[in-house]
Design a protein around this motif. Structure first.
Motif, PDB file in Angstrom:
ATOM      1  N   GLY A 213       0.498  -1.533   0.089  1.00 31.51           N
ATOM      2  CA  GLY A 213       0.245   0.080   0.220  1.00 31.51           C
ATOM      3  C   GLY A 213       0.660   1.480  -0.548  1.00 31.51           C
ATOM      4  O   GLY A 213       0.483   2.062  -0.337  1.00 31.51           O
ATOM      5  N   ILE A 214       2.220   1.531   0.512  1.00 27.14           N
ATOM      6  CA  ILE A 214       2.528   2.453   0.085  1.00 27.14           C
ATOM      7  C   ILE A 214       3.121   2.878  -0.986  1.00 27.14           C
ATOM      8  O   ILE A 214       3.511   1.976  -2.037  1.00 27.14           O
ATOM      9  N   SER A 215       2.881   3.569  -1.741  1.00 24.59           N
ATOM     10  CA  SER A 215       3.094   4.374  -3.223  1.00 24.59           C
ATOM     11  C   SER A 215       4.084   4.973  -3.805  1.00 24.59           C
ATOM     12  O   SER A 215       4.498   5.833  -4.813  1.00 24.59           O
ATOM     13  N   LYS A 216       4.823   6.540  -2.087  1.00 26.27           N
ATOM     14  CA  LYS A 216       6.124   6.760  -2.963  1.00 26.27           C
ATOM     15  C   LYS A 216       6.863   6.585  -1.519  1.00 26.27           C
ATOM     16  O   LYS A 216       6.229   6.147  -0.223  1.00 26.27           O
ATOM     17  N   VAL A 217       8.167   6.344  -1.776  1.00 25.72           N
ATOM     18  CA  VAL A 217       9.092   6.249  -0.631  1.00 25.72           C
ATOM     19  C   VAL A 217      10.302   7.031  -0.663  1.00 25.72           C
ATOM     20  O   VAL A 217      10.773   7.400  -1.910  1.00 25.72           O
ATOM     21  N   THR A 218      10.282   8.492  -0.175  1.00 35.87           N
ATOM     22  CA  THR A 218      11.383   8.701   0.219  1.00 35.87           C
ATOM     23  C   THR A 218      12.720   8.358   0.622  1.00 35.87           C
ATOM     24  O   THR A 218      12.613   7.872   1.609  1.00 35.87           O
ATOM     25  N   VAL A 219      14.041   8.702  -0.271  1.00 37.53           N
ATOM     26  CA  VAL A 219      15.539   8.263  -0.208  1.00 37.53           C
ATOM     27  C   VAL A 219      16.011   9.751  -0.044  1.00 37.53           C
ATOM     28  O   VAL A 219      16.264  10.640  -0.440  1.00 37.53           O
ATOM     29  N   GLY A 220      16.716   9.395   1.348  1.00 40.72           N
ATOM     30  CA  GLY A 220      17.496  11.195   2.056  1.00 40.72           C
ATOM     31  C   GLY A 220      18.742  10.187   2.100  1.00 40.72           C
ATOM     32  O   GLY A 220      19.512  10.394   1.330  1.00 40.72           O
ATOM     33  N   THR A 221      19.117   9.999   3.621  1.00 45.40           N
ATOM     34  CA  THR A 221      20.123   9.719   3.493  1.00 45.40           C
ATOM     35  C   THR A 221      20.838   8.087   2.939  1.00 45.40           C
ATOM     36  O   THR A 221      22.882   8.365   3.120  1.00 45.40           O
ATOM     37  N   GLY A 222      20.184   7.553   2.335  1.00 48.42           N
ATOM     38  CA  GLY A 222      21.046   6.724   1.599  1.00 48.42           C
ATOM     39  C   GLY A 222      22.280   7.132   0.481  1.00 48.42           C
ATOM     40  O   GLY A 222      22.669   6.519  -0.075  1.00 48.42           O
ATOM     41  N   LEU A 223      21.824   7.899   0.472  1.00 45.21           N
ATOM     42  CA  LEU A 223      22.109   9.048  -1.020  1.00 45.21           C
ATOM     43  C   LEU A 223      24.020   9.623  -0.267  1.00 45.21           C
ATOM     44  O   LEU A 223      24.362   9.023  -0.699  1.00 45.21           O
ATOM     45  N   ASP A 224      23.217  10.151   0.384  1.00 50.40           N
ATOM     46  CA  ASP A 224      24.710  10.270   1.616  1.00 50.40           C
ATOM     47  C   ASP A 224      25.378   9.543   1.546  1.00 50.40           C
ATOM     48  O   ASP A 224      26.891   9.740   1.396  1.00 50.40           O
ATOM     49  N   ILE A 225      25.021   8.751   2.291  1.00 50.48           N
ATOM     50  CA  ILE A 225      25.588   7.529   3.008  1.00 50.48           C
ATOM     51  C   ILE A 225      27.307   7.158   1.980  1.00 50.48           C
ATOM     52  O   ILE A 225      27.969   7.005   1.708  1.00 50.48           O
ATOM     53  N   ALA A 226      26.478   6.716   0.375  1.00 50.71           N
ATOM     54  CA  ALA A 226      26.860   6.607  -0.172  1.00 50.71           C
ATOM     55  C   ALA A 226      28.058   7.064  -0.731  1.00 50.71           C
ATOM     56  O   ALA A 226      29.717   6.738  -1.243  1.00 50.71           O
ATOM     57  N   MET A 227      27.637   8.184  -1.434  1.00 54.61           N
ATOM     58  CA  MET A 227      28.243   9.617  -1.887  1.00 54.61           C
ATOM     59  C   MET A 227      30.059   9.583  -0.543  1.00 54.61           C
ATOM     60  O   MET A 227      30.764   9.828  -1.013  1.00 54.61           O
ATOM     61  N   THR A 228      29.773   9.904   0.479  1.00 49.35           N
ATOM     62  CA  THR A 228      30.575  10.365   0.768  1.00 49.35           C
ATOM     63  C   THR A 228      31.710   8.836   1.495  1.00 49.35           C
ATOM     64  O   THR A 228      32.724   8.997   1.801  1.00 49.35           O
ATOM     65  N   GLY A 229      31.037   7.661   0.842  1.00 48.97           N
ATOM     66  CA  GLY A 229      31.197   6.419   1.476  1.00 48.97           C
ATOM     67  C   GLY A 229      32.516   6.025   0.197  1.00 48.97           C
ATOM     68  O   GLY A 229      33.950   6.043   0.596  1.00 48.97           O
ATOM     69  N   ALA A 230      32.218   6.378  -0.746  1.00 46.26           N
ATOM     70  CA  ALA A 230      33.110   6.941  -2.036  1.00 46.26           C
ATOM     71  C   ALA A 230      34.594   8.109  -2.120  1.00 46.26           C
ATOM     72  O   ALA A 230      34.837   7.857  -2.520  1.00 46.26           O
ATOM     73  N   VAL A 231      33.881   8.424  -1.677  1.00 43.58           N
ATOM     74  CA  VAL A 231      34.445  10.405  -1.326  1.00 43.58           C
ATOM     75  C   VAL A 231      35.613   9.370  -1.126  1.00 43.58           C
ATOM     76  O   VAL A 231      37.232   9.447  -0.941  1.00 43.58           O
TER      77      VAL A 231
END
Length: 273
Positions: A213-231
């Protein structure tokens, strides 16, 4: 292609028992990664800009919004722009002129009666501008609920939607939502549900939330974690000063993260697409 309308993407997802992924963008690298990740799996996506990000840019919405809009128009998949967590009326008024098709108005910090009043005004304005509007159920009182529930339970959430006229409701169910409560909310409401706070959720848990029943999922920190880790990883092995080198690594990591979230929320996509 033209900018997509969030309304169309979310309602289509609701009908098909899947969820649209909406990613918070802070930098141009975020914007590019969201589009590239969505293109890699052939799925529509929503780019979100929050009020806190606008504050980071000294209160200027247009530069990042315009960059996001132009990137979205060049995409091979439908991309919609969403203005998120808006509290200031002055910022709200800019949404219709910067390419956004939806907003999330956040009055959850206010007492319930005031929350309803200002959210109702925001919804009326949004609809006059042909904007889809979400609101937060966090401040809805529990009323006669026998135990504390996010948003005060399905009856209170339904009353909040009816009183405000919003088009979608954010439900603070956490990364691992209560399946029974989610089912009750879905039965009680005739508007799409939006899930936040997905940090820590597994792909299986997100997929289940979408199916139930969830129609939209907001993702925030997931991208920040990925970017910071790679950098960090790149700078740990290379003594470089050219930001293009390590930001490229960060963008690639975010792109893979975007693709992974989208696959989790859309059961039509192969796991390894």
């Amino acid at each position: 292609m033209p900018l997509a309308a969030a309304r169309a993407l979310i309602t289509a997802a609701a009908v098909e028992h899947r969820a649209i992924a909406a990613f918070d963008a802070i930098t141009l690298e975020h914007v590019q990664a969201v589009v590239e990740g969505a293109e890699s799996v052939g799925s529509p996506v929503i780019i979100q800009v929050s009020e806190s990000v606008v504050q980071y840019y000294d209160g200027r919405l247009l530069p990042l919004a315009r960059a996001a809009a132009e990137t979205a128009r060049a995409a091979a998949v439908p991309v919609a722009l969403h203005l998120d967590r808006v509290r200031r009326t002055a910022l709200l008024a800019q949404a219709a002129h910067c390419g956004f098709s939806s907003i999330m108005y956040d009055a959850a910090r206010l007492p319930y009666a005031e929350n309803v009043a200002v959210t109702r005004d925001a919804a009326q304005w949004a609809h006059e501008q042909n904007l889809w509007i979400e609101a937060d159920a966090a401040a809805v009182p529990a009323g006669a609920a026998t135990r504390p529930e996010p948003g005060g339970g399905p009856a209170a959430a339904r009353a909040f939607v009816a009183a405000t006229g919003v088009d979608a409701l954010t439900v603070p169910l956490g990364a691992r939502p209560d399946r029974r409560l989610l089912a009750r909310l879905r039965t009680a409401l005739d508007v799409p549900l939006v899930l936040r706070d997905t940090a820590g959720a597994t792909a299986g848990e997100l997929g289940l939330a979408a199916a139930e029943g969830i129609s939209k999922v907001t993702v925030g920190t997931g991208l920040d974690i990925a970017m910071t880790g790679a950098v960090r990883a790149r700078l740990a092995v290379d003594d470089i000063t050219d930001p293009r080198v390590y930001l490229r690594e960060g963008r690639r990591a975010m792109t893979a993260t975007v693709a992974g979230f989208i696959r989790a929320l859309d059961s039509r996509l192969p796991a390894g697409a």
